[in-house]
Design an enzyme around this catalytic site. Structure first.
Site: not given
Ligand code: AMP
Length: 557
Positions: A195, A340, A449, A454
């Site tokens: 990630t 994670e 994001k 990212w």
């Molecule tokens: P990832 O590890 O790439 O899946 O990213 C996780 C991160 O994406 C989370 O810690 C949030 O910052 C953001 N994220 C995921 N789902 C949401 C959601 N429904 N609303 C707002 N932010 C989200």
């Protein structure tokens, strides 16, 4: 209680059954062997196979890997779209105790090479689409001793620059299905996913068999993904994004039909496949749902088969939620999670309290990120780790713990990541209401994001401060109508110096990926700093909340 087993503490007397993922596919073969996995292949045609086929071919992959001297714990990488072949490699590698490492092909080649080297992958399976990337990787990734192109002889390119290249169909053809799967500790590593949503270099999340199985059981609760054998599931979320939100395990666990979109994720292609295969459930980031919505509006088409969708990865915009529910009769579930966390953390299922208040209240409540399922514990805490009240307004750091949540990163990158009670800080800032609904209000971590992927704000800043007129730079993510978030670059100039937006963007050009390019540059007198001298991004995001992007930036993307 009398001792039930002379040699052990008073244990229960149930069978000990290691929770390994091969059992999921075994279950699908025995009980749902005829159900289909339909894939749009990279070569073009729609390809159909059954769970029985998938099982047999995955076992052939295992034999081929073993004959290629793969040992338990070796990392087997994929650069591939969603398709049945990709799943064959998953189960083929995991079944023999190797670690399946999904690599995100949207990163640029230097980052991909860094990740492959950090993981020490021995094999890399890749789709035809990624041949040009792989040609750039070969020299840079000495640990990879076999490159396997996911196609057949008829579609293989003429011998090129890649040594030790195998063609997938030839690699597994005629291989035995007689191979032992599982038969190891359920805590054995099963999957690796990097990630970039943390500070510094990308970090590997190392899933175990146990965590994958428990995550799929958790996600099969009705208030979570709640799949049934009756479902036709299209994961648009890539397999390389946290196990396609676990769908690769939870769909076979119930024998649901799978529909895999391959490389084509534009509105018309998604619609065509959804309609032809009568998809009932799908999962994707908001950007994908926005694209499909635009296509539906342009063509007047409807979604008669689609029952429900999960929107996650970024906050669901209200317009998307209401349009899918009101115009197309599709139930929208808003979820939140992280790589994670395997990745599901919370889901916006409706409780009776909201249902009684009517549709508008239900829909407004769905804009929150939802409640945790059994298997995830979450709370919000202040800067000192003290729990904050669930009053629907007090915001704090969102921390989580559970058996499918990372306890450390691969190779212990970043050191200890848990607090004294075993909670992991998500880097998200949220409040929770008395009914347990969590709403993200900001992000403490320093990342942006865009369209589910990212962008490293730190990389952009480090380059920007190299401009001779720049004293300090901060890249922040701000709401964007199509990509959820896009970078704004905030610049503090050195006294007496001047530079224009174009100077700054020109300076970044060629040094970062095109899609990382900030959509605008804002100049400020002074960039606010926090107590420890770090850029105060929370304050900057407040200052620029509601920012109007230049029209050309919105149109260009
Ligand atoms: P990832 O590890 O790439 O899946 O990213 C996780 C991160 O994406 C989370 O810690 C949030 O910052 C953001 N994220 C995921 N789902 C949401 C959601 N429904 N609303 C707002 N932010 C989200």
């Amino acid at each position: 209680m009398p001792a039930l087993n002379a040699t052990q503490p008073p244990f229960g007397l149930m069978q000990d059954w290691p929770l390994t993922v091969d059992r999921v596919l075994e279950h699908a073969r025995v009980n749902h062997g005829h159900r289909e996995i339909v894939s749009r292949s990279v070569e073009g045609p729609i390809v159909r196979e059954t769970y029985a086929d998938l099982y047999a071919r995955a076992r052939q992959v295992s034999t081929a890997l073993l004959e290629d001297c793969v040992q338990p714990g070796d990392r087997i990488a994929t650069l591939a779209w969603n398709g049945a072949r990709h799943m064959e490699i998953w189960f083929g590698a995991m079944g023999i105790g190797a670690v399946l490492h999904t690599v995100n092909p949207r990163l640029f080649p230097e980052q991909i090479a860094w990740i492959i080297n950090d993981a020490g992958d021995t094999h890399l399976f890749f789709d035809l689409t990624f041949l040009p990337i792989v040609e750039q990787l070969v020299e840079k990734c000495p640990s990879v001793r076999r490159w396997v192109l996911l196609t057949d002889e008829a579609h293989a390119p003429p011998a090129g620059k890649i040594p030790n290249l195998a063609i997938y169909e030839g690699f597994i053809a005629g291989k035995s299905c007689e191979v032992t799967w599982g038969d190891f500790d359920e805590r054995t590593a099963a999957g690796l996913c990097y990630t970039s949503g943390t500070t510094g270099n990308p970090k590997g999340v190392l899933y175990s068999h146990r965590s994958n199985v428990l995550h799929s059981l958790t996600s099969l609760q009705r208030d979570s993904l709640g799949f049934s054998v009756d479902d036709v599931i299209m994961p648009i979320v890539p397999l390389f994004h946290a196990n396609a939100w676990g769908i690769t395990f939870s769909a076979p666990a119930v024998g649901a039909k799978l529909v895999m979109p391959g490389s084509k994720m534009d509105g018309p292609s998604i619609y065509e496949l959804m309609d032809a295969e009568k998809v009932t459930f799908s999962a994707a980031v908001p950007t994908v749902w926005l694209m499909l919505k635009q296509y539906l509006e342009e063509t007047g088409k409807k979604l008669p088969h689609l029952d429900r969708i999960v929107v996650a990865g970024s906050a669901v915009p209200e317009a998307i939620l209401r349009s899918y529910e009101d115009d197309y009769g599709v139930k929208v579930f808003h979820a939140w999670g992280m790589t994670e966390m395997s990745p599901l953390g919370s889901m916006g299922a409706t409780t009776p309290e909201f249902r009684e208040q009517g549709k508008d209240a239900v829909q407004r409540n769905k804009l929150k990120q939802g409640r945790p399922s059994f298997g995830v514990e979450m709370k919000i805490v202040d800067d000192n780790g003290n729990e904050l009240p669930r009053d629907g307004k007090t915001t704090g750091h969102l921390v989580v713990r559970g058996p499918a949540i990372a306890g450390a990163y691969f190779k212990n990158a970043g050191g200890n990541i848990l607090d004294k009670d075993g909670y992991f800080d998500t880097g998200d800032v949220a409040h929770m209401c008395p009914l347990g609904y969590m709403q993200i209000t900001d992000r403490a971590k320093d990342v942006i994001k865009s369209g589910g992927e990212w962008i490293s704000s730190i990389d952009i800043e480090n380059i920007a401060v190299g401009h001779p007129a720049v004293a300090n730079a901060a890249a922040i993510g701000l709401a964007h109508p199509k990509w959820d978030e896009r970078p704004l670059l905030v610049i503090e100039l050195k006294p007496g110096q001047s530079a224009s937006r174009e100077d700054i963007l020109g300076f970044l050009t060629g040094k970062i990926a095109k899609w990382w390019m900030p959509d605008d540059v804002a100049f400020v007198e002074k960039i606010p700093l926090g107590a420890t001298g770090k850029l105060n991004k929370l304050q900057l995001r407040q200052t620029f909340r509601g920012y109007t992007w230049p029209e050309q930036a919105v149109a260009a993307r």
